[in-house]
Design a protein around this motif. Sequence first.
Motif, PDB file in Angstrom:
ATOM      1  N   THR A  10     117.536  52.408  56.478  1.00 48.02           N
ATOM      2  CA  THR A  10     117.383  51.963  57.855  1.00 48.02           C
ATOM      3  C   THR A  10     115.903  51.785  58.130  1.00 48.02           C
ATOM      4  O   THR A  10     115.067  52.488  57.558  1.00 48.02           O
ATOM      5  N   GLY A  11     115.553  50.843  58.990  1.00 49.86           N
ATOM      6  CA  GLY A  11     114.157  50.510  59.167  1.00 49.86           C
ATOM      7  C   GLY A  11     113.724  49.505  58.124  1.00 49.86           C
ATOM      8  O   GLY A  11     114.557  48.899  57.430  1.00 49.86           O
ATOM      9  N   ARG A  12     112.430  49.330  57.963  1.00 49.97           N
ATOM     10  CA  ARG A  12     111.917  48.336  57.012  1.00 49.97           C
ATOM     11  C   ARG A  12     110.870  48.975  56.111  1.00 49.97           C
ATOM     12  O   ARG A  12     109.856  49.488  56.586  1.00 49.97           O
ATOM     13  N   ILE A  13     111.131  48.950  54.824  1.00 52.71           N
ATOM     14  CA  ILE A  13     110.164  49.447  53.843  1.00 52.71           C
ATOM     15  C   ILE A  13     109.113  48.361  53.612  1.00 52.71           C
ATOM     16  O   ILE A  13     109.466  47.207  53.380  1.00 52.71           O
ATOM     17  N   PRO A  14     107.819  48.692  53.691  1.00 54.44           N
ATOM     18  CA  PRO A  14     106.774  47.678  53.471  1.00 54.44           C
ATOM     19  C   PRO A  14     106.954  46.976  52.126  1.00 54.44           C
ATOM     20  O   PRO A  14     107.282  47.610  51.118  1.00 54.44           O
ATOM     21  N   ALA A  15     106.742  45.681  52.115  1.00 51.47           N
ATOM     22  CA  ALA A  15     106.969  44.887  50.904  1.00 51.47           C
ATOM     23  C   ALA A  15     106.076  45.322  49.750  1.00 51.47           C
ATOM     24  O   ALA A  15     106.455  45.210  48.581  1.00 51.47           O
ATOM     25  N   TRP A  16     104.862  45.849  50.077  1.00 50.37           N
ATOM     26  CA  TRP A  16     103.943  46.255  49.021  1.00 50.37           C
ATOM     27  C   TRP A  16     104.327  47.575  48.366  1.00 50.37           C
ATOM     28  O   TRP A  16     103.815  47.924  47.302  1.00 50.37           O
ATOM     29  N   LEU A  17     105.237  48.328  48.987  1.00 49.38           N
ATOM     30  CA  LEU A  17     105.605  49.635  48.448  1.00 49.38           C
ATOM     31  C   LEU A  17     106.657  49.468  47.368  1.00 49.38           C
ATOM     32  O   LEU A  17     107.854  49.335  47.630  1.00 49.38           O
ATOM     33  N   GLN A  18     106.203  49.441  46.131  1.00 53.61           N
ATOM     34  CA  GLN A  18     107.074  49.243  44.969  1.00 53.61           C
ATOM     35  C   GLN A  18     106.710  50.300  43.929  1.00 53.61           C
ATOM     36  O   GLN A  18     105.565  50.378  43.492  1.00 53.61           O
ATOM     37  N   GLY A  19     107.666  51.118  43.534  1.00 54.41           N
ATOM     38  CA  GLY A  19     107.382  52.134  42.519  1.00 54.41           C
ATOM     39  C   GLY A  19     108.413  53.233  42.533  1.00 54.41           C
ATOM     40  O   GLY A  19     109.508  53.086  43.072  1.00 54.41           O
ATOM     41  N   THR A  20     108.051  54.359  41.931  1.00 55.75           N
ATOM     42  CA  THR A  20     108.972  55.485  41.799  1.00 55.75           C
ATOM     43  C   THR A  20     108.303  56.771  42.252  1.00 55.75           C
ATOM     44  O   THR A  20     107.202  57.099  41.789  1.00 55.75           O
ATOM     45  N   LEU A  21     108.964  57.473  43.146  1.00 54.90           N
ATOM     46  CA  LEU A  21     108.515  58.798  43.567  1.00 54.90           C
ATOM     47  C   LEU A  21     109.255  59.821  42.728  1.00 54.90           C
ATOM     48  O   LEU A  21     110.487  59.934  42.804  1.00 54.90           O
ATOM     49  N   LEU A  22     108.509  60.551  41.896  1.00 54.57           N
ATOM     50  CA  LEU A  22     109.083  61.636  41.085  1.00 54.57           C
ATOM     51  C   LEU A  22     108.871  62.950  41.812  1.00 54.57           C
ATOM     52  O   LEU A  22     107.766  63.223  42.295  1.00 54.57           O
ATOM     53  N   ARG A  23     109.922  63.773  41.876  1.00 55.13           N
ATOM     54  CA  ARG A  23     109.813  65.072  42.536  1.00 55.13           C
ATOM     55  C   ARG A  23     110.374  66.146  41.604  1.00 55.13           C
ATOM     56  O   ARG A  23     111.185  65.868  40.715  1.00 55.13           O
ATOM     57  N   ASN A  24     109.936  67.373  41.853  1.00 52.82           N
ATOM     58  CA  ASN A  24     110.305  68.475  40.970  1.00 52.82           C
ATOM     59  C   ASN A  24     110.473  69.743  41.795  1.00 52.82           C
ATOM     60  O   ASN A  24     109.746  69.958  42.766  1.00 52.82           O
ATOM     61  N   GLY A  25     111.430  70.573  41.423  1.00 51.15           N
ATOM     62  CA  GLY A  25     111.629  71.826  42.135  1.00 51.15           C
ATOM     63  C   GLY A  25     112.820  72.587  41.584  1.00 51.15           C
ATOM     64  O   GLY A  25     113.565  72.090  40.735  1.00 51.15           O
TER      65      GLY A  25
END
Length: 486
Positions: free
Chosen positions: A21-36
């Motif tokens: 929902t909403g709009r993700i900026p067009a320049w935001l392209q990649g992968t968020l890696l998280r750990n826990g």
Amino acid sequence: MELIFGRNKKEQLEPVQARVTGRIPAWLQGTLLRNGPGMHTVGESKYNHWFDGLALLHSFTIRDGEVFYRSKYLQSDTYKANIEANRIVVSEFGTMAYPDPCKNIFSKAFSYLSHTIPDFTDNCLINIMKCGDDFYATTETNYIRKINPQTLETLEKVDYRKYVAVNLATSHPHYDAAGNVLNMGTSIVDKGRTKYVVFKIPTTSPGTKKKGKSPLKHAEVFCSIPSCSLLSPSYYHSFGVTENYVIFLEQPFKLDILKMATAYVRGVSWASCMSFCREDKTYIHIIDQRTRKPVPTKFYTDPMVVFHHVNAYEEDGCVLFDVIAYEDSSLYDLFYLANLNQDFEENSRLTSVPTLRRFAVPLHVDKNAEVGSILIKVASTKATALKEKDGHVYCQPEVLYEGVILSAVVSTDPQKLPFLLILDAKSFTELARASVDADMHLDLHGLFILNADQSAVKQAPAEGQEDENSDDPVTTPQDSTTTTPQ
């Protein structure tokens, strides 16, 4: 709270598309890696502390306005041994594992002896580190685990000790403009000395431009600082870096090495061998990256516990740095799973309130300055530095804020889907959210990998919090500063 902290989470092995929902900026392209931590019970055995749980990696892949989520348990030696035995058989910092009572007395005796100088866990559950072209899951021991950032597959196990003499290392490395890694670790009683070691890992192996060659074997000691105590070094979770300096806080939250060496025999955890010495000072070490030597002046401040550095910069002949500080170590105690129950709200009131503190440290101290004189005057802060009789400098911070903002969003309400929250870094207004129909866990830290056509790699450290709190603020292309509120 037990739904968030204590329940084992299921893997999401295949990518599942999130509802945006909403709009993700067009320049935001990649992968968020998280750990826990994602698994807190194995068979009938349970971990004592939330930070002990088995590492669960997960990722949000952002592509052309769409988000895909997946998760996978780190296939560490620790994970495999525990799952095979169907019980916890490898000790973690807050949970000591003991031999199967059915084993004979000789096996038990050998197990006790082997724990005198412990070989720490490779349950790398804290953060993600980029090193050259490779990515590693990290913890605070000497082990890191290489991973595939696309599939979350676990690859080889790496021991820092093969390259740098450290028994412990932080999970919060820094990266310079060239991509070199700068990190810190503790070398315990090495050649009769206990010291803090700053080390550097080049982004590529010297003399070669070939991909796939690990630069770890070219790691070098950048600087070392003797510990104030041979057998009670400071615990630290992170450190600060400016363009020309490294900031290290030797705080009075200490590890008792003798107690740790006998913890297994005494039937207590390694965490019980940590203590906050409120009568001691917090020493501020400033290391010049150009000379690779500490600034000779002795700086100190009041006793405190710091887990995260937030910001650091240079101004008017001073090094300024911001940290989230606590009056004592009670936050660590709060995360024992026994405290993360229906009494969590009451228990949390007993912990030290975090404050955002800004320190200013003068790089050049006038030897002729009068005792008690203020050595700095910086426009951006009210922090002070006072000269004392012995030539030491007492640094008093400016308290900036209380309360914290994080972005990993997991609800206590099972009817509410977890989601990735995307904020504007300047205004903190919501740009978009991506809800995921998966059993998402509450994580610790992570790393954002831009697509191949974008050169930057941004860290996204944060302490896990429940409900609608956030971390990982988005940095726009026009804003070169990565904001990392804790």
